[in-house]
Design an enzyme around this catalytic site. Structure first.
Site, PDB file in Angstrom:
ATOM      1  N   ASP A 175       5.904  -1.819  -3.272  1.00 31.49           N
ATOM      2  CA  ASP A 175       6.907  -2.429  -4.101  1.00 31.49           C
ATOM      3  C   ASP A 175       7.243  -3.596  -5.092  1.00 31.49           C
ATOM      4  O   ASP A 175       5.932  -4.019  -4.584  1.00 31.49           O
ATOM      5  CB  ASP A 175       8.164  -3.254  -3.065  1.00 31.49           C
ATOM      6  CG  ASP A 175       9.314  -2.723  -3.634  1.00 31.49           C
ATOM      7  OD1 ASP A 175      10.186  -2.328  -4.859  1.00 31.49           O
ATOM      8  OD2 ASP A 175      11.087  -3.433  -3.505  1.00 31.49           O
TER       9      ASP A 175
ATOM     10  N   ARG B 146       6.304  -2.091 -11.169  1.00 31.76           N
ATOM     11  CA  ARG B 146       7.394  -2.411 -12.360  1.00 31.76           C
ATOM     12  C   ARG B 146       7.760  -2.836 -13.133  1.00 31.76           C
ATOM     13  O   ARG B 146       6.900  -3.817 -13.801  1.00 31.76           O
ATOM     14  CB  ARG B 146       8.691  -1.166 -12.694  1.00 31.76           C
ATOM     15  CG  ARG B 146       8.016  -0.207 -11.931  1.00 31.76           C
ATOM     16  CD  ARG B 146       9.658   1.335 -12.752  1.00 31.76           C
ATOM     17  NE  ARG B 146      10.439   0.687 -11.759  1.00 31.76           N
ATOM     18  CZ  ARG B 146      11.557   0.734 -11.586  1.00 31.76           C
ATOM     19  NH1 ARG B 146      12.277   2.200 -12.897  1.00 31.76           N
ATOM     20  NH2 ARG B 146      12.638   0.963 -10.548  1.00 31.76           N
TER      21      ARG B 146
ATOM     22  N   HIS C 143       1.802   0.417 -11.810  1.00 32.31           N
ATOM     23  CA  HIS C 143       1.880   2.435 -10.880  1.00 32.31           C
ATOM     24  C   HIS C 143      -0.398   2.073 -10.706  1.00 32.31           C
ATOM     25  O   HIS C 143      -0.792   2.027  -9.843  1.00 32.31           O
ATOM     26  CB  HIS C 143       2.253   3.173 -11.404  1.00 32.31           C
ATOM     27  CG  HIS C 143       3.862   2.648 -11.363  1.00 32.31           C
ATOM     28  ND1 HIS C 143       4.489   2.583 -10.370  1.00 32.31           N
ATOM     29  CD2 HIS C 143       4.883   3.066 -11.935  1.00 32.31           C
ATOM     30  CE1 HIS C 143       5.967   2.207 -10.446  1.00 32.31           C
ATOM     31  NE2 HIS C 143       6.142   3.283 -11.677  1.00 32.31           N
TER      32      HIS C 143
ATOM     33  N   ASP D 228      14.146   9.602  -3.309  1.00 31.93           N
ATOM     34  CA  ASP D 228      15.396   8.652  -4.561  1.00 31.93           C
ATOM     35  C   ASP D 228      15.022   8.756  -6.237  1.00 31.93           C
ATOM     36  O   ASP D 228      15.116   8.676  -7.089  1.00 31.93           O
ATOM     37  CB  ASP D 228      15.583   7.650  -4.101  1.00 31.93           C
ATOM     38  CG  ASP D 228      17.096   7.733  -2.789  1.00 31.93           C
ATOM     39  OD1 ASP D 228      17.168   8.804  -2.461  1.00 31.93           O
ATOM     40  OD2 ASP D 228      17.192   6.784  -2.309  1.00 31.93           O
TER      41      ASP D 228
ATOM     42  N   LEU E 204     -10.072   5.532   9.898  1.00 34.87           N
ATOM     43  CA  LEU E 204      -8.927   4.679   9.589  1.00 34.87           C
ATOM     44  C   LEU E 204      -7.462   6.483   8.808  1.00 34.87           C
ATOM     45  O   LEU E 204      -7.986   6.563   8.257  1.00 34.87           O
ATOM     46  CB  LEU E 204      -7.985   4.250   9.051  1.00 34.87           C
ATOM     47  CG  LEU E 204      -6.858   3.592   7.916  1.00 34.87           C
ATOM     48  CD1 LEU E 204      -6.030   2.559   8.693  1.00 34.87           C
ATOM     49  CD2 LEU E 204      -7.333   2.366   6.780  1.00 34.87           C
TER      50      LEU E 204
END
Length: 253
Positions: free
Chosen positions: A33, A36, A51, A81, A141
């Site tokens: 998060d 932007r 980004h 969303d 991983l």
């Protein structure tokens, strides 16, 4: 070398020493998060720059996780969303995600796509599916790439998949209701076969899950970090591990 560089290095080494043989989370989930806001705070103009920087940071994180012996990392890169964002932002973001997944494939990471891929543009869904198929046998991983992901949607998809499977066997609703348990649903989640996340990290200072791994996070430890994702450092990761190691995980006991 500036004054802050050696001090940072010393602090990082000190954190590593404190971790010592502390328990390492098997599965780390990360809400990436703040891309932007990082771009806007730096006055970079185009949020795509945020980004891009966030995508680059993913490879740093995977290296840190691999060093510490983490087995699974889940990266929430795009929610259901987020698919409602303006076209001029969403399309560049999808191209960045595609490029990131292709790089994960080239570098040999074991890519596991998560999410409602049917909601994604055909090109994005194809890139994710092909990366998953091409790397499924890779050792090391596991990198869960959550794109078009929503926790409620995942649970609904799991129940739908379970119902279809049982219907194909001729099981009646009454029979299924009689023996349905939590494991039956868990076996149809996007993360089936994987350990539930021990540690969930969210950057940018927001303190909520926003639907991330709703089912799987019942016993997860949460770590909320103030920095925006592109500015996330190894020392921030080590702090998260230190916090995790200090928790007394009783699982309700």
């Amino acid at each position: 070398m500036g004054l802050r560089d050696p001090l940072y290095w010393l602090y990082e080494r000190r954190l590593e020493r404190k971790l010592g043989d502390a328990e390492t989370p098997r599965h780390v989930g990360v809400i990436l998060d703040g891309n932007r806001r990082w771009a806007k705070a730096g006055r970079l103009g185009d949020v795509a720059r945020g980004h891009e920087a966030g995508a680059e940071k993913i490879f740093d994180l995977l290296g840190w996780c691999s060093e510490r012996g983490v087995q699974v990392v889940t990266l929430w890169m795009l929610s259901t969303d987020n698919l409602g964002r303006a076209r001029e932002e969403l399309e560049p973001l999808l191209r960045i995600i595609e490029g990131t997944v292709e790089r994960l494939r080239r570098e040999g990471w074991r890519v596991n796509p998560l999410g409602a891929l049917d909601l994604l543009p055909d090109t994005t869904a194809r890139v994710m599916k092909e990366a998953g198929a091409a790397t499924s046998g890779n050792p090391g991983l596991i990198v869960n790439v959550a794109v078009g992901y929503g926790g409620r949607r995942e649970i609904a998809d799991a129940v739908r998949s379970l119902l279809h499977e049982e219907a194909a066997k001729g099981t009646t609703i009454e029979e299924l209701a009689e023996r349905l348990d939590l494991d039956h649903i868990a076996e149809h989640l996007y993360t089936r076969g994987q350990p539930d996340p021990d540690l969930l990290i969210r950057t940018s200072g927001e303190q909520r899950l926003s639907g991330f791994l709703l089912w799987q996070s019942a016993h997860s430890e949460f770590y909320f970090c103030e920095v925006f994702w592109p500015a996330f450092r190894r020392v921030d990761f080590l702090r998260a591990l230190r916090s995790f190691g200090a928790r007394n995980r009783r699982y309700g006991g």
